[in-house]
Motif scaffolding. Structure first.
Motif, PDB file in Angstrom:
ATOM      1  N   GLY A  21       0.833  -1.133   0.039  1.00 29.41           N
ATOM      2  CA  GLY A  21       0.020  -0.004   0.080  1.00 29.41           C
ATOM      3  C   GLY A  21       0.830   1.346  -0.197  1.00 29.41           C
ATOM      4  O   GLY A  21       1.895   1.296   0.661  1.00 29.41           O
ATOM      5  N   ASP A  22       0.611   2.197  -0.922  1.00 31.24           N
ATOM      6  CA  ASP A  22       1.224   3.366  -0.984  1.00 31.24           C
ATOM      7  C   ASP A  22       0.919   4.525   0.221  1.00 31.24           C
ATOM      8  O   ASP A  22      -0.353   4.898   0.140  1.00 31.24           O
ATOM      9  CB  ASP A  22       1.048   4.072  -2.282  1.00 31.24           C
ATOM     10  N   PRO A  23       1.637   4.791   1.243  1.00 31.22           N
ATOM     11  CA  PRO A  23       1.081   5.684   2.098  1.00 31.22           C
ATOM     12  C   PRO A  23       0.905   7.085   1.553  1.00 31.22           C
ATOM     13  O   PRO A  23       0.291   8.072   2.229  1.00 31.22           O
ATOM     14  CB  PRO A  23       2.265   5.710   3.188  1.00 31.22           C
ATOM     15  N   GLU A  50      -0.487   7.790  -1.100  1.00 32.47           N
ATOM     16  CA  GLU A  50      -1.720   7.675  -2.048  1.00 32.47           C
ATOM     17  C   GLU A  50      -2.876   7.826  -1.163  1.00 32.47           C
ATOM     18  O   GLU A  50      -2.814   7.215  -0.277  1.00 32.47           O
ATOM     19  CB  GLU A  50      -1.511   6.506  -2.929  1.00 32.47           C
ATOM     20  N   TYR A  51      -3.912   8.573  -1.749  1.00 27.73           N
ATOM     21  CA  TYR A  51      -5.058   8.751  -0.817  1.00 27.73           C
ATOM     22  C   TYR A  51      -5.799   7.377  -1.017  1.00 27.73           C
ATOM     23  O   TYR A  51      -5.753   6.759  -2.097  1.00 27.73           O
ATOM     24  CB  TYR A  51      -5.953   9.729  -1.389  1.00 27.73           C
ATOM     25  N   GLY A  52      -6.402   6.712  -0.151  1.00 24.17           N
ATOM     26  CA  GLY A  52      -7.125   5.692  -0.135  1.00 24.17           C
ATOM     27  C   GLY A  52      -6.770   4.568   0.737  1.00 24.17           C
ATOM     28  O   GLY A  52      -5.777   4.690   1.497  1.00 24.17           O
ATOM     29  N   ASN A  53      -7.327   3.267   0.438  1.00 20.93           N
ATOM     30  CA  ASN A  53      -6.752   2.239   1.316  1.00 20.93           C
ATOM     31  C   ASN A  53      -6.453   0.761   0.545  1.00 20.93           C
ATOM     32  O   ASN A  53      -6.506  -0.300   0.920  1.00 20.93           O
ATOM     33  CB  ASN A  53      -7.688   1.899   2.411  1.00 20.93           C
ATOM     34  N   LYS A  54      -6.327   1.086  -0.920  1.00 20.94           N
ATOM     35  CA  LYS A  54      -6.236  -0.154  -1.679  1.00 20.94           C
ATOM     36  C   LYS A  54      -4.794  -0.662  -1.479  1.00 20.94           C
ATOM     37  O   LYS A  54      -3.774  -0.098  -1.209  1.00 20.94           O
ATOM     38  CB  LYS A  54      -6.444   0.177  -3.245  1.00 20.94           C
TER      39      LYS A  54
END
Lengths: 114, 115
Positions: B94-96, B98-102
């Protein structure tokens, strides 16, 4: 240990038919997700859902797809008019605090479109 | 582009032998890192996770993973493999920033255990 429950485990449908895949997330979790895995391919993100609305969706999640939390326990994925390429394993997941601590996944629904 | 790579599609090890499954990522910041296991007909089970702190992470079923920033890797290890470990293993990131939780998943490594 708490589980994410998905029903049905297998679904066969005719092309063009609507399907609803059902999920019961873990009760105290706040974030819900759908992923899919086409046979032989990667697990792909479809959509995330928080506070009764979609918080993020992928390019795959087009107008044919929708999600709903109709009551306090269920989380559904609807495909309005299925295509052959929608055949895949669909996984529901939930998490308590976003993704930092990981998700809990269900066992999946294998959707076959004929 | 951001990516997750599991270079080995299949690995076969003897029961009792050690195991290392490789995972490399391409992200600007230290991502959230996970290993999941999928047994046939089952869902994805979280083995372990890393987002900060000690770079050697202990998980369930005797697995561990080490985060190496210099190598952009998060390899999964087990000192002695059991026949029940045969499954498919997925690295996820997960990319911290980047917005969101994917999460983005690698292609998976199928582990076969021979007796």
């Amino acid at each position: 240990e708490p589980e994410v429950t998905q029903t049905p485990s297998h679904q066969v449908t005719q092309m063009g038919q609507e399907v609803i895949l059902r999920c019961v997330p873990i009760s105290n979790h706040l974030y819900f997700y759908w992923y899919r895995q086409i046979l032989g391919q990667k697990v792909e993100f479809l959509v995330s859902f928080y506070n009764n609305e979609i918080s993020e969706k992928s390019e795959i999640f087009d107008d044919q797809f929708s999600v709903e939390r109709p009551d306090g326990s269920n989380f559904t994925l609807k495909i309005r008019s299925t295509k052959l390429e929608d055949s895949a394993m669909y996984f529901c997941a939930s998490s308590e605090e976003g993704r930092r601590y990981g998700y809990t996944f269900g066992s999946g629904t294998r959707l076959t479109v004929v | 582009a951001q990516s997750v790579t599991q270079p080995d599609i299949h690995i076969t090890v003897s029961e009792g032998a050690s195991l290392e499954l490789r995972c490399n990522y391409s992200y600007g910041a230290t991502p959230y890192l996970f290993w999941y296991v999928q047994s046939p007909g089952q869902g994805l089970q979280l083995l372990l996770k890393y987002f900060s702190g000690d770079t050697l992470v202990q998980g369930i079923k005797g697995f561990e993973a080490e985060f190496k920033r210099s190598q952009s890797s998060f390899n999964l290890r087990k000192p002695s493999v059991h026949w029940s470990d045969a499954a498919e293993y997925f690295c996820a990131v997960g990319d911290p920033l980047e917005y969101g939780n994917k999460l983005v998943f690698g292609a998976g490594t199928i582990l076969r255990v021979k007796s």
